[in-house]
Write an enzyme that holds these catalytic residues in place. Structure first.
Site, short mmCIF file in Angstrom:
data_model
loop_
_atom_site.label_atom_id
_atom_site.label_comp_id
_atom_site.label_asym_id
_atom_site.label_seq_id
_atom_site.Cartn_x
_atom_site.Cartn_y
_atom_site.Cartn_z
N SER A 93 0.97 -1.21 0.09
CA SER A 93 -0.09 -0.08 -0.07
C SER A 93 0.97 1.29 -0.15
O SER A 93 0.24 2.51 -0.45
CB SER A 93 -0.87 0.01 1.33
OG SER A 93 -0.20 0.15 2.10
N LYS A 94 2.07 1.01 0.50
CA LYS A 94 3.06 2.18 0.55
C LYS A 94 3.39 2.98 -0.94
O LYS A 94 3.86 4.21 -0.87
CB LYS A 94 4.34 1.96 1.29
CG LYS A 94 4.11 1.54 2.75
CD LYS A 94 3.31 2.46 3.27
CE LYS A 94 3.41 2.11 4.88
NZ LYS A 94 2.61 3.14 5.82
N ASP A 95 3.16 2.44 -1.78
CA ASP A 95 3.33 2.83 -3.33
C ASP A 95 2.41 4.04 -3.28
O ASP A 95 2.83 5.04 -4.09
CB ASP A 95 2.92 1.82 -4.46
CG ASP A 95 3.84 0.67 -4.57
OD1 ASP A 95 4.87 0.40 -3.90
OD2 ASP A 95 3.55 0.08 -5.67
#
Length: 346
Positions: free
Chosen positions: A47-49
């Site tokens: 999710s950090k993208d």
């Protein structure tokens, strides 16, 4: 994107629009329908993208980040990988301060993506000069032409999910979602998603997953920081020994704490029951769901979205290693997964 050829210009165009996948086995005995938002389908496998791209592009738009600059960040591994990926494509240098609790797989991945990595001791206070928070700040001060992402205290962390994850979940469930379950580290994922969803329907219940040894749940309940809550724990990217301003506590209804051991077994169970190879934090999320189901939180009409934020490949030397699990004392008579399933033919 070149639509004539159906070709993407680069990996960044693949960020977001991750699938919602129905869980069929691991939640079979629970009331309700359970849907996993599988963030491992992002090109950087987490999710950090979303926050890496949003924060960097906002810094470019406002002129804070210029060609040739260096991006610096504090990370447990997944954010660092995403920032390193974006930095490569956009042409920036990347320096990362990483907690020693991060798996060797994560640290090796950061090096493979061209980042300069500083590994900092995990079990020190946030204001200790050796902590990864302090080291990142010092590197920013010492590095000319650098930008510090500072995900724990950056409102753009929340905005990234308000603008992407929240609308995606609402659309994918056609507005029928009743519960959002998500782990809370920086708090950006759960806060941004929750803000959007509660604007659409304030009755949606948002439940955060915290770790034993973290201060987050207690702070949510009392709005007071209690240092006596802090002790070492193994789950990465979940919980904190400080209070991140990137967590909107008012958007979250309650927190549930999970243990290192149960979260680890749950991560392995997701793989063997659902065929989804996700990470330790995803295991913590489904462990929280198990505990909530046991408490009678869900009904037959519940439509529960669980954010699986990470990919299992980042934890091969930890939760997916029988040796590591055994070394932690996580194998016992009830959990005999250490039995060898590999045979070598001689």
């Amino acid at each position: 994107m070149n639509k004539d050829l159906n070709v993407y210009d680069n990996a960044l165009q693949l960020i977001g629009n991750t699938p919602l996948i129905k869980l069929n086995s691991i939640t079979a005995d629970f009331d309700g329908e359970f849907l996993a938002k599988v963030e491992a389908f992002n090109p950087g496998h987490s999710s950090k993208d979303r926050i890496a791209l949003h924060i960097i592009e906002e810094a470019e738009r406002t002129g804070v980040l210029k060609p040739g600059d260096t991006i610096i960040e504090t990370t447990s591994g997944n954010t660092g990988f995403s920032i390193a990926m974006v930095s490569i494509i956009k042409g920036y240098e990347c320096i990362l301060a990483v907690s020693s609790k991060s798996s060797p797989d994560k640290i090796d991945a950061l090096k493979a993506m061209g980042a300069k990595v500083y590994v900092c001791p995990a079990n020190v206070s946030a204001d200790d000069s050796r902590s990864y928070y302090s080291v990142a700040k010092r590197l920013h001060e010492e590095t000319k032409g650098s930008v510090y992402i500072n995900q724990y205290f950056n409102e753009l962390n929340i905005d990234a999910h308000y603008l992407s994850t929240g609308p995606e979940v609402w659309s994918q469930t056609k507005g029928e979602i009743t519960h959002l379950i998500a782990c809370s580290g920086t708090g950006g994922t759960i806060s941004g998603t929750a803000r959007f969803l509660k604007e659409q329907n304030p009755e949606i219940k948002v439940i955060g997953i915290d770790a034993y040894g973290s201060v987050i749940q207690k702070y949510h309940q009392t709005r007071e920081f209690d240092a006596t809550e802090i002790y070492p724990y193994r789950i990465e990217g979940l919980g904190k020994n400080l209070i991140p301003t990137a967590t909107d506590f008012d958007a979250i209804d309650e927190f549930v704490k999970v243990s290192d051991e149960e979260a680890a077994h749950s991560a392995r169970e997701i793989a063997t029951t659902e065929g989804l190879f996700v990470g330790y934090t995803s295991g913590a999320a489904i462990q929280g769901v198990k505990q909530l189901a046991a408490q009678g939180e869900f009904t037959k009409d519940s439509k529960v979205v669980i954010i699986f934020p990470d990919h299992g490949s980042r934890y091969m030397s930890k939760v997916f290693s029988d040796k590591w699990m055994s070394d932690q004392g996580f194998f016992d008579s009830q959990n005999e997964e250490a039995v060898a399933t590999i045979e070598y033919i001689k």
